[in-house]
Design a protein around this motif. Structure first.
Motif, PDB file in Angstrom:
ATOM      1  N   THR A  38       0.833  -1.204   0.000  1.00 16.16           N
ATOM      2  CA  THR A  38       0.000   0.000   0.000  1.00 16.16           C
ATOM      3  C   THR A  38       0.867   1.252   0.000  1.00 16.16           C
ATOM      4  OG1 THR A  38      -1.766  -1.151   1.176  1.00 16.16           O
ATOM      5  CG2 THR A  38      -1.781   1.247   1.273  1.00 16.16           C
ATOM      6  N   TYR A  39       1.859   1.285   0.866  1.00 15.77           N
ATOM      7  CA  TYR A  39       2.762   2.441   0.956  1.00 15.77           C
ATOM      8  C   TYR A  39       3.483   2.673  -0.372  1.00 15.77           C
ATOM      9  CZ  TYR A  39       6.656   5.324   2.591  1.00 15.77           C
ATOM     10  OH  TYR A  39       7.583   6.316   2.745  1.00 15.77           O
ATOM     11  N   LEU A  42       0.872   3.784  -3.231  1.00 13.79           N
ATOM     12  CA  LEU A  42       0.335   5.134  -3.046  1.00 13.79           C
ATOM     13  C   LEU A  42       1.385   6.207  -3.295  1.00 13.79           C
ATOM     14  CD1 LEU A  42      -1.953   4.726   0.062  1.00 13.79           C
ATOM     15  CD2 LEU A  42      -2.639   4.984  -2.311  1.00 13.79           C
ATOM     16  N   TYR A  49      -5.540   6.370  -4.020  1.00 15.40           N
ATOM     17  CA  TYR A  49      -5.852   6.671  -2.628  1.00 15.40           C
ATOM     18  C   TYR A  49      -6.229   5.387  -1.907  1.00 15.40           C
ATOM     19  CZ  TYR A  49     -10.740   6.448  -4.110  1.00 15.40           C
ATOM     20  OH  TYR A  49     -11.931   6.030  -4.618  1.00 15.40           O
ATOM     21  N   GLU A  50      -6.144   5.418  -0.598  1.00 13.08           N
ATOM     22  CA  GLU A  50      -6.490   4.275   0.250  1.00 13.08           C
ATOM     23  C   GLU A  50      -8.000   4.250   0.441  1.00 13.08           C
ATOM     24  OE1 GLU A  50      -6.695   1.096   2.491  1.00 13.08           O
ATOM     25  OE2 GLU A  50      -4.750   1.729   1.709  1.00 13.08           O
ATOM     26  N   ASN A  52      -9.608   2.291   2.671  1.00 11.48           N
ATOM     27  CA  ASN A  52      -9.937   2.085   4.076  1.00 11.48           C
ATOM     28  C   ASN A  52      -9.862   3.425   4.812  1.00 11.48           C
ATOM     29  OD1 ASN A  52     -10.057   1.405   6.774  1.00 11.48           O
ATOM     30  ND2 ASN A  52      -8.681  -0.337   6.585  1.00 11.48           N
ATOM     31  N   ARG A  56      -6.461   5.563   5.923  1.00 10.78           N
ATOM     32  CA  ARG A  56      -6.226   6.662   4.984  1.00 10.78           C
ATOM     33  C   ARG A  56      -5.294   7.756   5.509  1.00 10.78           C
ATOM     34  NH1 ARG A  56     -11.554   8.285   2.891  1.00 10.78           N
ATOM     35  NH2 ARG A  56     -11.454   6.236   1.935  1.00 10.78           N
ATOM     36  N   ALA A  59      -1.682   6.288   5.351  1.00 12.30           N
ATOM     37  CA  ALA A  59      -1.328   5.432   4.218  1.00 12.30           C
ATOM     38  C   ALA A  59      -0.134   5.931   3.416  1.00 12.30           C
ATOM     39  CB  ALA A  59      -2.534   5.264   3.299  1.00 12.30           C
ATOM     40  N   ARG A  60       0.034   7.212   3.266  1.00 11.44           N
ATOM     41  CA  ARG A  60       1.147   7.743   2.464  1.00 11.44           C
ATOM     42  C   ARG A  60       2.402   8.034   3.287  1.00 11.44           C
ATOM     43  NH1 ARG A  60      -0.273   9.050  -2.757  1.00 11.44           N
ATOM     44  NH2 ARG A  60      -2.501   9.149  -3.121  1.00 11.44           N
ATOM     45  N   ILE A  64       2.118   3.943   8.449  1.00  8.42           N
ATOM     46  CA  ILE A  64       1.224   2.833   8.122  1.00  8.42           C
ATOM     47  C   ILE A  64       1.723   1.521   8.725  1.00  8.42           C
ATOM     48  CG2 ILE A  64       2.290   2.298   5.903  1.00  8.42           C
ATOM     49  CD1 ILE A  64      -0.561   1.696   4.875  1.00  8.42           C
TER      50      ILE A  64
END
Length: 106
Positions: A38-39, A42, A49-50, A52, A56, A59-60, A64
């Motif tokens: 995810t990291y 993104l 975008y996340e 969840n 969120r 996430a970036r 995370i």
């Protein structure tokens, strides 16, 4: 490297009688895989975008990883509570579903 130490800490806390629970290890590693993918995605692809809403905000950022580790600890704690209530098969199923969810959506 800090997240490997955190994974070991979660495993020692959640392991029974000082033994490492392989199912809990699978959930923790799958969660960290989910966080890493995810990291990476993104931060490397535009206009993403996340989905969840809980993850969120983090996430970036590298935050995370501990957020996902806390979620894994909660999943493991819930499974341990089920096992203590004489539902060990349901507890193991909860952990395997959590690991599959992390891998499937990661």
């Amino acid at each position: 490297m800090w997240h490997l130490k955190a994974i070991c800490a979660v495993m020692m806390i959640c392991g029974s009688h000082g033994r490492i629970d392989k199912t809990a290890l699978a959930v923790t590693l799958a969660g960290q895989f989910d966080a890493a993918t995810t990291y990476y995605l993104l931060n490397s692809t535009p206009n993403t975008y996340e989905m969840n809403p809980v993850l969120r905000p983090a996430a970036r950022t590298p935050a995370i990883f501990p957020v996902m580790l806390a979620a894994n600890a909660g999943e493991i704690w819930m499974a341990r509570a089920l096992a203590r209530k004489h539902h060990p098969k349901i507890a193991r199923a909860v952990l395997w579903v959590a690991a599959g969810e992390h891998i499937g959506f990661g």
